[in-house]
Motif scaffolding. Structure first.
Motif, short mmCIF file in Angstrom:
data_model
loop_
_atom_site.label_atom_id
_atom_site.label_comp_id
_atom_site.label_asym_id
_atom_site.label_seq_id
_atom_site.Cartn_x
_atom_site.Cartn_y
_atom_site.Cartn_z
N LEU A 77 -29.35 35.60 -86.80
CA LEU A 77 -29.84 36.30 -87.99
C LEU A 77 -29.13 35.83 -89.25
O LEU A 77 -29.60 36.11 -90.36
N LEU A 78 -28.01 35.16 -89.11
CA LEU A 78 -27.33 34.61 -90.28
C LEU A 78 -28.17 33.53 -90.95
O LEU A 78 -28.05 33.30 -92.16
N THR A 213 -26.96 42.93 -95.23
CA THR A 213 -27.08 44.31 -94.74
C THR A 213 -28.52 44.64 -94.39
O THR A 213 -28.79 45.23 -93.32
N ALA A 214 -29.45 44.28 -95.26
CA ALA A 214 -30.86 44.55 -94.99
C ALA A 214 -31.32 43.84 -93.73
O ALA A 214 -32.03 44.40 -92.88
N THR A 215 -30.91 42.59 -93.57
CA THR A 215 -31.32 41.78 -92.41
C THR A 215 -30.76 42.34 -91.11
O THR A 215 -31.47 42.51 -90.11
N PHE A 216 -29.47 42.65 -91.12
CA PHE A 216 -28.80 43.07 -89.89
C PHE A 216 -29.01 44.55 -89.58
O PHE A 216 -28.62 45.01 -88.51
N PRO A 220 -32.52 44.19 -86.02
CA PRO A 220 -32.16 44.71 -84.69
C PRO A 220 -32.98 45.92 -84.28
O PRO A 220 -33.17 46.17 -83.08
N LEU A 221 -33.46 46.69 -85.25
CA LEU A 221 -34.28 47.86 -84.91
C LEU A 221 -35.60 47.47 -84.26
O LEU A 221 -36.20 48.27 -83.54
N LEU A 236 -22.62 45.87 -89.34
CA LEU A 236 -22.95 46.13 -90.73
C LEU A 236 -21.72 46.32 -91.61
O LEU A 236 -21.85 46.59 -92.81
N VAL A 237 -20.52 46.14 -91.07
CA VAL A 237 -19.31 46.42 -91.82
C VAL A 237 -19.19 45.64 -93.13
O VAL A 237 -18.58 46.15 -94.09
N PRO A 238 -19.77 44.45 -93.29
CA PRO A 238 -19.68 43.80 -94.61
C PRO A 238 -20.26 44.64 -95.75
O PRO A 238 -19.92 44.43 -96.91
#
Length: 275
Positions: A77-78, A213-216, A220-221, A236-238
């Motif tokens: 996803l990166l 954040t939006a991507t990760f 995954p959902l 999501l910690v970043p």
């Protein structure tokens, strides 16, 4: 990990920055940073990738991203994060310059992902082994509506059976629900903060972290049964970088709530298997 986060937050002894760092210490899913999972290594490599990319160190950012791809399945996803950022917000003087930047950063991740598929073929005789495992837990469907997993995280159901603990204790059931609910609220608050600042002073780092954040959070959902939300939320910690956009009082309250939830999930992890 926390050193890299501090660099992204902006090392300054202000209330908001210190509270953002405190949030990282009690972030949802943080128990998996200390468990036998590759999440902690993945987060470190991801933070390195984002830090280097924000500083236009494209080659080394690609190296860190390539290592992340081999560390954890979500690493792929990166690739869209890096491509979207370099395409829309890291403006080049001409197409050739953009292509060079993309090849040095995202290109390294493509090579790493391809090499990983080749390795799967060599190891288990199936280049798509990872996708086959996902299909097994996703009830045969590769993609589900994000709302399906969110709904079943709170009310239960066959698709989201890994979204909440299956243990026969109300404590475990409530703890994972609380964490997911908190993450939903946190993401929405950050989206509002970013949205209000969009036409103002968002930095390169904040734009990059917002895309991440939006991507990760969203992608995954869509994986439903193959995703344990209480574990995936640790990726999501970043997003703590964006907490500087929130009022101090609200930020302090969020840290306290996150700490309470982290205590419950950590206690649960010591009592039962939360894999």
């Amino acid at each position: 990990m926390y050193g890299l986060l501090w660099q992204l937050i902006g090392p300054a002894w202000t209330k908001k920055r210190l509270l953002a760092l405190a949030m990282a210490a009690v972030f949802p899913g943080e128990v998996f940073y200390f468990s036998i999972f590759p999440i902690s290594l993945f987060v470190v490599l991801t933070l390195a990738c984002l830090t280097l990319l924000s500083r236009r160190r494209y080659t080394w950012s690609g190296v860190a991203g390539a290592a992340a791809v081999w560390t954890y399945s979500a690493g792929i996803l990166l690739l869209p994060v890096v491509l979207l950022f370099t395409s829309l917000f890291d403006h080049a003087r001409h197409f050739g310059e953009w292509l060079q930047r993309s090849l040095r950063s995202a290109g390294s991740m493509v090579v790493a992902a391809t090499a990983l598929l080749i390795a799967y073929q060599s190891w288990v005789g199936k280049w798509n082994a990872l996708f086959l495992v996902g299909e097994k837990y996703n009830e045969g469907a590769p993609i589900h509506s994000p709302f399906t997993l969110l709904r079943e995280s709170f009310f239960g159901g066959p698709v989201g059976r890994f979204a909440v603990s299956e243990l026969n204790t109300s404590f475990s059931y409530v703890a994972t629900k609380e964490q997911t609910g908190f993450v939903i609220a946190l993401v929405l608050l950050l989206a509002a903060g970013v949205g209000l600042s969009w036409r103002g002073s968002l930095t390169r780092v904040e734009i990059l972290v917002a895309i991440y954040t939006a991507t990760f959070w969203i992608l995954p959902l869509t994986q439903a049964g193959s995703t344990a939300l209480y574990r995936a939320e640790g990726l999501l910690v970043p997003c703590v970088v964006l907490l500087k956009r929130l009022p101090v009082a609200l930020l302090a309250a969020l840290v306290v709530i996150a700490g309470f939830i982290a205590y419950q999930v950590a206690a649960l992890s010591f009592q039962f298997d939360l894999g």
